[in-house]
Scaffold this active site. Structure first.
Site, short mmCIF file in Angstrom:
data_model
loop_
_atom_site.label_atom_id
_atom_site.label_comp_id
_atom_site.label_asym_id
_atom_site.label_seq_id
_atom_site.Cartn_x
_atom_site.Cartn_y
_atom_site.Cartn_z
N LYS A 65 43.55 -84.13 -27.25
CA LYS A 65 43.36 -84.69 -25.91
C LYS A 65 42.14 -85.62 -25.93
CE LYS A 65 43.14 -83.21 -21.07
NZ LYS A 65 43.16 -82.08 -20.14
N SER B 63 45.63 -77.42 -16.86
CA SER B 63 46.04 -78.64 -17.57
C SER B 63 46.68 -78.43 -18.92
CB SER B 63 44.85 -79.57 -17.74
OG SER B 63 44.67 -80.27 -16.55
N SER C 111 46.74 -82.02 -16.87
CA SER C 111 46.33 -83.33 -17.32
C SER C 111 46.54 -83.57 -18.81
CB SER C 111 44.86 -83.56 -16.96
OG SER C 111 44.03 -82.61 -17.59
N1 GLN Z 1 45.35 -80.14 -11.59
C1 GLN Z 1 44.05 -79.61 -11.69
C2 GLN Z 1 43.02 -80.61 -11.23
O1 GLN Z 1 43.41 -81.68 -10.91
C3 GLN Z 1 43.76 -79.12 -13.06
C4 GLN Z 1 43.34 -80.15 -14.02
C5 GLN Z 1 42.78 -79.61 -15.30
O2 GLN Z 1 42.98 -78.45 -15.64
N2 GLN Z 1 42.05 -80.45 -16.01
O3 GLN Z 1 41.88 -80.36 -11.17
#
Ligand code: GLN
Length: 474
Positions: free
Chosen positions: A78, A180, A155
């Protein structure tokens, strides 16, 4: 040779000399490059560095020096995880040109076992999103490998998408703050494993929200994801939140039918077909079950999470001002004017929204009402989980309330509606508990994932149950 092999099988063949690491690396790099124009899984493909590393691994195998656990295994990473000398932008324009001088601990550990880093995967800017559609300025949105009209989930969307697309042996290192890893794994039909907070070092991670961030593994199977976790886990003195925990043999765990808690509220709030497939998977497993109610987590999880995560994010993003990392502009005006110019040009819309939300929640006068209250709520939510784990071994719920939505459907959602989609993943993340998403069925062209959560440091139980679910759903 080399297609359809698990990591363990691949490593055996590599060590016997039946697979050339250089050829396999070349093959997967070409696939990454060719698929990128349509699917956009990579923000950067590290061709030169990967081939150089592959050459070294190949040489060490020929001379019998390689004793690693992952010799020649291609890993994508990532974008928010630092890789030495490779532009690492966390999906943001504001980090353009930032090439870390060091490897994150997880990268160092993976390389030490012979893994090959092939590139940086697409993500929502700094992790701010659920569909990988909140990418930074100038970045492309990844497309679901099963249906390009749908999103990959976020994400860690690029990691999940490429893991699902390639037939070659491959795994990915992802990161989760509020879901994510699990969400994109579920939407793309792969396994996403998020460990207990502190189990894997965060050193070298470009932070979203420090008290929530966890680095984890994504693979085609539970075994692949568990093996990668085994490599990257363990105490690290460079991360003050790292747990002094013995390294476990996650890759040697056998499936087991443990007692499963079916989380009432999280099933109730899901789309009917998703609910049905997840219940079916649990039935197929044939394990003992008990209904578990987590009313506080269901009611307050999202609110507490978005207050805490945006508060922490807004302080973390303060370091991006055009003086130290990444994007610079022409030095003009006073500091305020200069910082504003850099941030206006460097951050996309959602990052700006989160800075505003987080700054507001931490403001004098509001701090007690929002941030501190959310922190207190968090403690209550953890207690609720702990009570549940006195009754069952692992908890089960759909990973996401819906299957991967189309881009058209996502455009119609307000930010608040998007945040609400994290209902099932946020509680385990707030509590810092290990969880895993396992693909259990297809709804037409869209995969459905079942999420299993275990108590702190009970990864072993979680993996035992996940292996059992995986084989029941084959
Ligand atoms: N959807 C969540 C957010 O927008 C989780 C994102 C994440 O785990 N980086 O914060």
């Amino acid at each position: 040779m080399g297609e359809g092999l698990s990591i363990k099988q691949f490593v055996t063949e590599v060590k016997k000399g039946n697979i050339s690491v250089l050829e396999h690396t070349e093959k997967i790099l070409s696939e990454a490059e060719q698929s990128n124009s349509q699917y956009h899984y990579f923000n950067l493909i590290a061709r030169e560095a990967a081939l150089k590393q592959a050459g070294e691994v190949e040489a060490s195998i020929k001379t019998g020096r390689n004793k690693g656990m992952l010799p020649g295994v291609p890993l994508s990473v990532k974008d928010c995880i630092c890789v030495q000398g490779i532009e690492s932008r966390a999906g943001s324009k504001i980090l353009s040109g930032y090439e870390p001088l060091f490897d994150a601990t997880v990268i160092e550990r993976a390389r030490a076992e012979g893994a090959i880093i092939i590139g940086k995967t697409s993500q929502d800017e700094f992790g701010f999103g659920t569909f990988n559609t909140n990418v930074g300025i100038g970045f492309e949105i990844p497309k679901n490998p099963h249906d390009i009209k749908r999103c990959c989930g976020g994400s860690s969307g690029g990691s999940a998408g490429f893991t699902a697309l390639t037939k070659l042996t491959h795994a990915s290192i992802g990161e989760s703050t509020g879901g994510s890893i699990a969400c994109p794994a579920s939407f793309c039909g792969v396994v996403g494993l998020t460990p207990t907070y502190g189990r894997v070092s965060r050193y070298g991670l470009i932070d979203y929200a420090n008290s929530l961030d966890k680095i984890g593994s994504m693979g085609k199977t539970v075994e692949d994801a568990a093996l990668l976790l085994e490599v990257i886990a363990g105490y690290d003195s460079n991360d003050s939140t790292s747990l002094k925990q013995e390294k476990d043999d996650f890759s040697k765990i056998e499936p087991s039918k443990l007692k499963i808690g079916i989380v009432k509220e999280l099933f109730e709030n899901c789309d009917a077909p998703v609910k049905k497939e997840c219940m079916n998977a649990i039935k197929k497993l044939g394990a003992k079950t008990q209904e578990i109610s987590l009313p506080l987590n269901a009611k307050y999880g999202i609110a507490a999470y978005y207050i805490i995560s945006t508060s922490e994010a807004s302080t973390n993003l303060a370091r991006y001002c055009g003086m130290r990392y990444g994007l610079h502009e022409k030095l003009e005006g006073n500091f305020n004017e200069y910082f504003s110019k850099v941030r206006s040009n460097g951050f996309n819309k959602e990052a700006k929204r989160r800075i505003l939300l987080g700054t507001f929640a931490r403001m004098a006068g509001f701090r007690d009402a929002y941030y501190l209250r959310a922190m207190k709520a968090r403690t209550r939510l953890i207690r609720e989980f702990k009570e549940a784990f006195s009754k069952v071994d692992v908890l089960a719920n759909p990973t996401m309330p819906i299957v991967a939505p189309t881009f058209e459907a996502i455009e119609k959602l307000t930010p608040l509606q998007q945040y609400a989609m994290d209902l099932c993943t946020v509680p385990a993340n707030l509590a810092g508990m290990p969880h895993i998403s396992v693909p259990v069925a297809m709804q037409g062209k869209a995969p459905v994932g079942l999420m299993l959560t275990a108590d702190h440091l009970q990864e072993k139980k979680m993996i035992q149950a996940a292996l059992a679910v995986e084989s029941a759903c084959k």
